[in-house]
Design an enzyme around this catalytic site. Structure first.
Site, PDB file in Angstrom:
ATOM      1  N   LEU A  77      -0.467 -19.791  -1.205  1.00  0.00           N
ATOM      2  CA  LEU A  77      -0.012 -18.970  -2.325  1.00  0.00           C
ATOM      3  C   LEU A  77      -1.108 -18.656  -3.337  1.00  0.00           C
ATOM      4  CD1 LEU A  77       3.523 -20.541  -2.811  1.00  0.00           C
ATOM      5  CD2 LEU A  77       2.853 -18.560  -1.423  1.00  0.00           C
ATOM      6  N   CYS A  78      -2.365 -18.957  -2.997  1.00  0.00           N
ATOM      7  CA  CYS A  78      -3.486 -18.598  -3.875  1.00  0.00           C
ATOM      8  C   CYS A  78      -3.807 -17.126  -3.744  1.00  0.00           C
ATOM      9  CB  CYS A  78      -4.736 -19.412  -3.515  1.00  0.00           C
ATOM     10  SG  CYS A  78      -4.720 -21.065  -4.164  1.00  0.00           S
ATOM     11  N   HIS A  79      -4.142 -16.511  -4.870  1.00  0.00           N
ATOM     12  CA  HIS A  79      -4.537 -15.102  -4.863  1.00  0.00           C
ATOM     13  C   HIS A  79      -5.988 -14.953  -4.426  1.00  0.00           C
ATOM     14  CE1 HIS A  79      -1.112 -15.041  -7.632  1.00  0.00           C
ATOM     15  NE2 HIS A  79      -0.968 -13.789  -7.267  1.00  0.00           N
ATOM     16  N   MET A 113      -8.051 -23.906  -8.181  1.00  0.00           N
ATOM     17  CA  MET A 113      -7.936 -24.252  -6.757  1.00  0.00           C
ATOM     18  C   MET A 113      -9.253 -24.007  -6.025  1.00  0.00           C
ATOM     19  SD  MET A 113      -5.080 -25.622  -6.578  1.00  0.00           S
ATOM     20  CE  MET A 113      -5.207 -25.968  -4.840  1.00  0.00           C
ATOM     21  N   GLU A 114      -9.990 -23.005  -6.435  1.00  0.00           N
ATOM     22  CA  GLU A 114     -11.292 -22.747  -5.810  1.00  0.00           C
ATOM     23  C   GLU A 114     -12.259 -23.895  -6.083  1.00  0.00           C
ATOM     24  OE1 GLU A 114      -9.139 -18.956  -5.766  1.00  0.00           O
ATOM     25  OE2 GLU A 114      -9.337 -20.546  -7.239  1.00  0.00           O
ATOM     26  N   ASP A 128     -18.537 -35.831   7.433  1.00  0.00           N
ATOM     27  CA  ASP A 128     -18.906 -35.388   8.779  1.00  0.00           C
ATOM     28  C   ASP A 128     -20.370 -35.686   9.092  1.00  0.00           C
ATOM     29  OD1 ASP A 128     -18.547 -33.967  11.318  1.00  0.00           O
ATOM     30  OD2 ASP A 128     -19.815 -32.428  10.399  1.00  0.00           O
TER      31      ASP A 128
END
Length: 163
Positions: A77-79, A113-114, A128
């Site tokens: 739901l992120c733009h 969120m980014e 990793d």
């Protein structure tokens, strides 16, 4: 049906993308941090550039930048935003590496969120690249530390994770 207190739910409780079209574009910035906890020898190997896979910090920095730009592909739901700048920096301590991501834009919605995605993917990249030396690493302490811009104004976290 009552209006949901959650902006990503419609009045029937279904997931939706928030409509940001009425908002004015403004400068927005977010800073997030997380840590990769590891054995002291692993942190030392990273600091000395002695991990067999290569320059852990350089690769994790690029991974974090790329992740910030791809956040809407990962979080449903992120733009999609025009990401203006991404900075990913690291602090290497005796038993952890802290990652800080700063993301900026001029847009109608924030970049929290980014920034958090950049930290997460940079941390996963560290794991990793170092897993052959230390499979016991733990990724944690992911949090938003600061955000500016937008209707909700500024936010600054005041607590810090324990050393």
């Amino acid at each position: 049906m009552t209006e949901s207190p959650f902006t990503h739910l419609d009045p029937l409780g279904r997931a939706r993308m928030v409509d940001v079209t009425p908002k004015e574009a403004s400068h927005r910035r977010a800073i997030a941090r997380c840590r990769v906890h590891m054995a002291a020898e692993t942190a030392s190997l990273v600091a000395r550039g002695a991990i067999a896979k290569g320059d852990v910090i350089a690769v994790a920095r690029v991974a974090g930048i790329q992740a910030a730009k791809r956040t809407p592909d990962l979080i449903p739901l992120c733009h999609p935003l025009l990401v203006g700048a991404v900075y990913v920096n690291f602090e290497i301590a005796d038993t952890w590496i802290e990652i800080e991501a700063q993301v900026e834009t001029v847009d109608r919605t924030g970049v929290e969120m980014e920034a958090m995605t950049a930290c997460s993917v940079a941390a996963l990249t560290i794991y990793d690249m170092c897993k052959s030396a230390d499979r016991s690493m733990v990724i944690g302490d992911l949090a938003l530390w600061e955000k500016t811009g937008g209707k909700s104004g500024s936010y600054r976290r005041t607590d810090a994770p324990e050393e």
